[in-house]
Design an enzyme around this catalytic site. Structure first.
Site, PDB file in Angstrom:
ATOM      1  N   ASN A  75       0.977  -1.553  -0.087  1.00 38.92           N
ATOM      2  CA  ASN A  75      -0.169   0.332   0.027  1.00 38.92           C
ATOM      3  C   ASN A  75       0.805   1.874  -0.294  1.00 38.92           C
ATOM      4  OD1 ASN A  75      -1.368  -1.380   2.184  1.00 38.92           O
ATOM      5  ND2 ASN A  75      -2.516  -1.603  -0.129  1.00 38.92           N
ATOM      6  N   ILE A 109       1.050   6.747   0.130  1.00 42.24           N
ATOM      7  CA  ILE A 109      -0.084   5.061   0.656  1.00 42.24           C
ATOM      8  C   ILE A 109      -1.141   6.293   0.735  1.00 42.24           C
ATOM      9  CG2 ILE A 109      -0.620   5.083   3.309  1.00 42.24           C
ATOM     10  CD1 ILE A 109       2.066   7.474   3.387  1.00 42.24           C
ATOM     11  N   CYS A 110      -1.520   4.643   0.937  1.00 43.03           N
ATOM     12  CA  CYS A 110      -2.964   4.258  -0.302  1.00 43.03           C
ATOM     13  C   CYS A 110      -3.363   3.639   1.254  1.00 43.03           C
ATOM     14  CB  CYS A 110      -2.974   2.781  -1.144  1.00 43.03           C
ATOM     15  SG  CYS A 110      -4.537   2.344  -1.792  1.00 43.03           S
ATOM     16  N   LEU A 111      -4.459   4.190   1.670  1.00 41.69           N
ATOM     17  CA  LEU A 111      -5.170   4.588   3.226  1.00 41.69           C
ATOM     18  C   LEU A 111      -6.117   5.371   3.286  1.00 41.69           C
ATOM     19  CD1 LEU A 111      -4.444   3.460   5.908  1.00 41.69           C
ATOM     20  CD2 LEU A 111      -3.643   5.769   6.943  1.00 41.69           C
TER      21      LEU A 111
END
Length: 147
Positions: A77, A84-86
């Site tokens: 992620n 950042i994949c959040l």
């Protein structure tokens, strides 16, 4: 408005810092912070020290901060551009969230990646199909880049 909120978060962080994390302004620029996350003990990142940059928009907290790793990390992620994949940094952002909560969410992402919403599909595939290899490479990168 933004500056007042950022100052409040800074004093809250000083009073009650989140576990394994720290953050504060770079020089005099309250809209540009550096954060540190210690690699969580129950993860292949244990022992590593990961640095991140935080850029607050002028309309914070109504828009999310831009948070990026400056330390390289092997994770499905987090990509090589350090994005950042959040969800809480994008569609699920709420003005009720704080930098402290964001850092804790990133810590939990290190312990518990989300391979079904990857930024790096190849790392997600390895995470799903060969966890030992994923853990080994993550530890190698941690030793190489974060220690």
């Amino acid at each position: 408005m933004a500056l007042k909120r950022i100052n409040k978060e800074l004093s809250d962080l000083a009073r009650d810092p989140p576990a394994q994390c720290s953050a504060g302004p770079v020089g005099d620029d309250m809209f540009h912070w550096q954060a540190t996350i210690m690699g969580p003990n129950d993860s292949p990142y244990q022992g590593g020290v990961f640095f991140l940059t935080i850029h607050f928009p002028t309309d914070y907290p109504f828009k999310p901060p831009k948070v990026a790793f400056t330390t390289r990390i092997y994770h499905p992620n987090i990509n090589s551009n350090d994005s950042i994949c959040l969800d809480i940094l994008r569609s699920q952002w709420s003005p009720a969230l704080t930098i402290s909560k964001v850092l804790l969410s990133i810590c939990s992402l290190l312990c518990d990646p989300n391979p079904d919403d990857p930024l790096v599909p190849e790392i997600a595939r390895i995470y799903k199909t060969d966890r030992d290899k994923y853990n080994r490479i993550s530890r190698e990168w941690t030793q190489k880049y974060a220690m």
